[in-house]
Design a protein around this motif. Structure first.
Motif, short mmCIF file in Angstrom:
data_model
loop_
_atom_site.label_atom_id
_atom_site.label_comp_id
_atom_site.label_asym_id
_atom_site.label_seq_id
_atom_site.Cartn_x
_atom_site.Cartn_y
_atom_site.Cartn_z
N LYS A 8 0.85 -1.18 0.00
CA LYS A 8 0.00 0.00 0.00
C LYS A 8 0.89 1.24 0.00
O LYS A 8 1.89 1.28 0.70
CB LYS A 8 -0.91 -0.02 1.24
N ASN A 9 0.54 2.21 -0.81
CA ASN A 9 1.26 3.48 -0.97
C ASN A 9 2.60 3.35 -1.68
O ASN A 9 3.40 4.29 -1.66
CB ASN A 9 1.43 4.22 0.36
N GLN A 30 -3.25 1.80 -3.95
CA GLN A 30 -4.19 2.06 -2.85
C GLN A 30 -4.16 0.94 -1.81
O GLN A 30 -4.48 1.16 -0.65
CB GLN A 30 -5.60 2.24 -3.41
N ASP A 31 -3.77 -0.26 -2.22
CA ASP A 31 -3.75 -1.42 -1.32
C ASP A 31 -2.51 -2.26 -1.58
O ASP A 31 -1.83 -2.09 -2.60
CB ASP A 31 -4.98 -2.30 -1.56
N GLY A 62 -5.17 11.34 -2.67
CA GLY A 62 -6.02 10.18 -2.50
C GLY A 62 -7.05 9.99 -3.60
O GLY A 62 -7.75 8.97 -3.62
N ILE A 64 -8.61 8.77 -6.94
CA ILE A 64 -8.31 7.64 -7.82
C ILE A 64 -8.00 8.18 -9.21
O ILE A 64 -8.82 8.90 -9.79
CB ILE A 64 -9.48 6.64 -7.86
N ASP A 67 -5.66 2.57 -12.48
CA ASP A 67 -5.58 1.27 -11.81
C ASP A 67 -4.42 0.46 -12.37
O ASP A 67 -3.84 0.80 -13.40
CB ASP A 67 -6.89 0.49 -11.90
N ASN A 81 -6.61 0.05 -7.32
CA ASN A 81 -6.69 1.45 -7.71
C ASN A 81 -5.37 2.15 -7.47
O ASN A 81 -4.64 1.82 -6.54
CB ASN A 81 -7.78 2.17 -6.90
N VAL A 83 -3.83 5.94 -6.69
CA VAL A 83 -4.29 7.21 -6.14
C VAL A 83 -3.17 8.26 -6.16
O VAL A 83 -1.99 7.93 -6.19
CB VAL A 83 -4.81 7.04 -4.69
#
Length: 107
Positions: A8-9, A30-31, A62, A64, A67, A81, A83
């Protein structure tokens, strides 16, 4: 076998931004992104990153913006996604005047 494509990030790519107080943003996952596959399938995995060629300000941290899709033999295994890493405000009149006058001074 578990194959990781990023936490994530984690940074995925950079995207140019038009009309903003910054010229680009970084697209972040995002995950957490990982897949479980057979040990002989790793070379068959494909990563598809879908983001616009350019974005227009304003953009909020943040938001979106696209993807990332992981496929195996054309079948989607996971989609995450992407971001924005920061807020980019739209340039105001003051920003354009500053840019114009800096250009004149450097001429």
């Amino acid at each position: 076998t578990v194959t990781d494509f990023g936490e994530k990030n984690s940074q995925v790519c950079e995207v140019p931004v038009l009309y903003g107080n910054n010229n680009s943003i970084i697209a972040l996952a995002q995950d957490n992104t990982s897949v479980v596959i057979g040990k002989n399938d790793k070379d068959k995995l494909k990563t598809h990153i879908n983001v616009p060629k350019k974005l227009e300000a304003p953009i909020q941290k943040g938001d979106i913006i696209g993807d990332m899709v992981i496929t195996l033999d054309g079948e989607t295994l996971v989609k995450v996604n992407l971001v924005s890493d920061r807020t980019i405000n739209e340039k105001g009149v003051k920003d354009y005047f500053t840019y114009f006058f800096k250009g004149l001074l450097n001429y």
